[in-house]
Design an enzyme around this catalytic site. Structure first.
Site, PDB file in Angstrom:
ATOM      1  N   TYR A  78       1.614   1.402  10.691  1.00 54.85           N
ATOM      2  CA  TYR A  78       2.481   2.351  10.003  1.00 54.85           C
ATOM      3  C   TYR A  78       2.083   2.392   8.542  1.00 54.85           C
ATOM      4  CZ  TYR A  78       6.783   4.448   8.109  1.00 54.85           C
ATOM      5  OH  TYR A  78       7.695   5.248   7.452  1.00 54.85           O
ATOM      6  N   ASP A 129      -4.429  -1.184   3.996  1.00 57.17           N
ATOM      7  CA  ASP A 129      -3.033  -0.975   3.605  1.00 57.17           C
ATOM      8  C   ASP A 129      -2.335  -2.337   3.574  1.00 57.17           C
ATOM      9  OD1 ASP A 129      -0.429  -0.323   3.187  1.00 57.17           O
ATOM     10  OD2 ASP A 129      -0.223   0.996   4.932  1.00 57.17           O
ATOM     11  N   LYS A 147       6.114  -3.086  -1.942  1.00 53.16           N
ATOM     12  CA  LYS A 147       7.005  -4.230  -1.720  1.00 53.16           C
ATOM     13  C   LYS A 147       6.905  -5.309  -2.787  1.00 53.16           C
ATOM     14  CE  LYS A 147       7.000  -3.088   3.178  1.00 53.16           C
ATOM     15  NZ  LYS A 147       8.315  -2.650   3.621  1.00 53.16           N
TER      16      LYS A 147
HETATM   17  N1  PMP Z   1       2.387   0.798   4.633  1.00 51.15           N
HETATM   18  C1  PMP Z   1       2.873  -0.281   5.244  1.00 51.15           C
HETATM   19  C2  PMP Z   1       1.923  -1.297   5.787  1.00 51.15           C
HETATM   20  C3  PMP Z   1       4.242  -0.472   5.363  1.00 51.15           C
HETATM   21  O1  PMP Z   1       4.700  -1.563   5.986  1.00 51.15           O
HETATM   22  C4  PMP Z   1       5.123   0.504   4.838  1.00 51.15           C
HETATM   23  C5  PMP Z   1       6.626   0.360   4.925  1.00 51.15           C
HETATM   24  N2  PMP Z   1       7.126  -0.636   5.660  1.00 51.15           N
HETATM   25  C6  PMP Z   1       4.580   1.614   4.196  1.00 51.15           C
HETATM   26  C7  PMP Z   1       3.206   1.732   4.115  1.00 51.15           C
HETATM   27  C8  PMP Z   1       5.462   2.668   3.621  1.00 51.15           C
HETATM   28  O2  PMP Z   1       6.125   2.165   2.511  1.00 51.15           O
HETATM   29  P1  PMP Z   1       7.488   2.795   1.991  1.00 51.15           P
HETATM   30  O3  PMP Z   1       8.506   2.543   3.026  1.00 51.15           O
HETATM   31  O4  PMP Z   1       7.743   2.079   0.708  1.00 51.15           O
HETATM   32  O5  PMP Z   1       7.247   4.252   1.772  1.00 51.15           O
END
Ligand code: PMP
Length: 420
Positions: free
Chosen positions: A138, A231, A259
């Site tokens: 994701y 990512d 995060k």
């Molecule tokens: N990339 C990864 C690996 C994630 O875990 C997440 C959210 N959990 C995102 C992108 C998207 O981040 P956000 O919810 O801050 O938009």
């Protein structure tokens, strides 16, 4: 009327991010009033040991004094200017210092923005439209990435979302996690400008990539002239100080962060090689912008956390020890009760599966017993243990979590294991 019912009268589904609605585990979500260290309290005064920690950011737990003080100090000087500030430069320096292969960074407001912008940049840099993503990874909810996504979307069994035109996703090729042959096939199918992957996948519970797989992925990207985006929105500063780089040593062309890098404030970032990053506006032609990007309060929180992590790199070993103790305890109890159970731990992150097989990809994860997870979740919550309300999420250990917190969690699982 309960607060959740009231919330639903005003906010869609009562929540501002779908997984919070507890749809996949049932029951009602507690509404949180405050947190301190490893614990949170809901508005009815119930106390929970928090294994979510805002989905990862709070590595030092709730109300960490250093983070709080940095935020308060920043707020007193003004909450936003939409102009450059010194703290942005300081945070950029602290982050880039850790990664010899990353030269320049851009801060944004969320992980979604970070990955979406990184992909635009990669496409702009390579002048190639196709991208490869992995089933079960994701990367936020931008159109071209909402294809067979994990996390919320997989939880609800929706492979892709209505509202995303097929024209927008036709450039997204899917490959299977940890399966290099599927990547080769995707490369052969399209004109691939970039590959995006969670090197430590945290959105299909926790499934780390195999070392050889990541290394081969790097080689394939070199071969085809594609940008490799790792990512690390979740794993960055969580799996280890330098995320997957410490574990695999694979050098990405672009790394996305979120995060932990914001210390609990809304922050994302993407960093990469100079040659690529300089294609970004205002230096280059690839457009990207943000009114609140590099917000001084958010940057100050992030700076406090990153500095503290750099000063205390030993915490990762301690956090991993606690995560392992928790998982080993769960494993033992599961065995005693005839429950299929496997797990993964990487640094402060843990993921477990009611599954006889340790999953290597999304199909494996998806064969886990999610109904059992729902029962586990409800019963543990009633006992004061706050686990992710979905079997497809990762758990997080924070520094204030004590050994007795871990032992109490195992004890609680022993008490409910027969009932799930
Ligand atoms: N990339 C990864 C690996 C994630 O875990 C997440 C959210 N959990 C995102 C992108 C998207 O981040 P956000 O919810 O801050 O938009």
């Amino acid at each position: 009327m309960g607060i959740f019912q009231e919330a639903q009268q005003y906010i869609v589904g009562g929540v501002n991010s779908p997984v919070r609605a507890f749809k996949s585990v049932g029951g009602e979500p507690p509404f949180i009033e405050r947190g301190e260290g490893a614990y949170i309290w809901d508005i009815e005064g119930n106390k929970y040991l928090d294994y979510i920690q805002s989905w990862g950011p709070l590595i030092f737990g709730h109300c960490d004094k250093d983070t709080q003080e940095a935020i308060i100090k920043a707020v007193k000087k003004g909450v936003s200017f939409g102009a450059p500030t010194k703290v942005e430069v300081e945070l950029a320096k602290e982050v880039l210092e850790l990664f010899p292969h990353l030269d320049l960074i851009r801060f944004v407001n969320s992980g979604t923005e970070a990955t979406m912008s990184a992909i635009r940049l990669a496409r702009g840099y390579t002048s190639k439209d196709d991208i490869i993503k992995f089933v079960g990874c994701y990367h936020g909810h931008s159109d071209s990435l909402l294809v067979s996504a994990g996390s919320g979307a997989a939880t609800f069994g929706v492979p892709s979302s209505p509202g995303v035109p097929a024209d927008f996703t036709k450039h997204t090729l899917l490959a299977e996690y940890n399966n290099i042959e599927s990547v080769k096939a995707a490369f052969e199918k399209g004109d691939v400008g970039c590959v995006i992957i969670e090197p430590i996948a945290g959105n299909m519970s926790l499934v780390p990539a195999k070392k050889e797989f990541l290394e081969e992925l790097r080689e394939l990207c070199n071969h085809y002239g594609a940008v490799l985006i790792l990512d690390e929105v979740m794993s960055g500063f969580r799996a280890s100080l330098r995320g997957s780089f410490d574990i695999y040593g694979v050098e990405a062309d672009i790394v996305t962060f979120g995060k932990v890098i914001g210390g609990g404030m809304p922050v994302g970032a993407f960093a990469g090689r100079k040659e690529i990053m300089e294609k970004l506006s205002p230096v280059g032609p690839v457009y990207q912008a943000g009114t609140l990007s590099g917000n001084p309060v958010a940057m100050s929180a992030g700076l406090a956390v990153i500095k503290k992590l750099k000063e205390n790199p030993e915490i990762y070993k301690e956090l991993e020890k606690k995560a392992k103790a928790l998982m080993e305890g769960f494993e033992k109890t599961s065995k005693e009760n005839g429950i299929d159970f496997t797990y993964n731990v990487v640094g402060s992150m843990f993921g477990f599966f009611f599954n006889p097989k340790k999953p290597e990809n999304f199909a494996d994860v998806d064969s886990s017993d999610t109904q059992r997870y729902a029962k586990f979740h409800n019963k543990m919550l009633n006992k004061g243990f706050y686990f992710a309300p979905s079997a497809y999420e990762t758990g997080f250990i924070c520094t204030p979590m004590s050994d007795s917190d871990i032992q109490n969690t195992i004890k609680a699982y022993e008490e409910i294991a027969k009932e799930i």
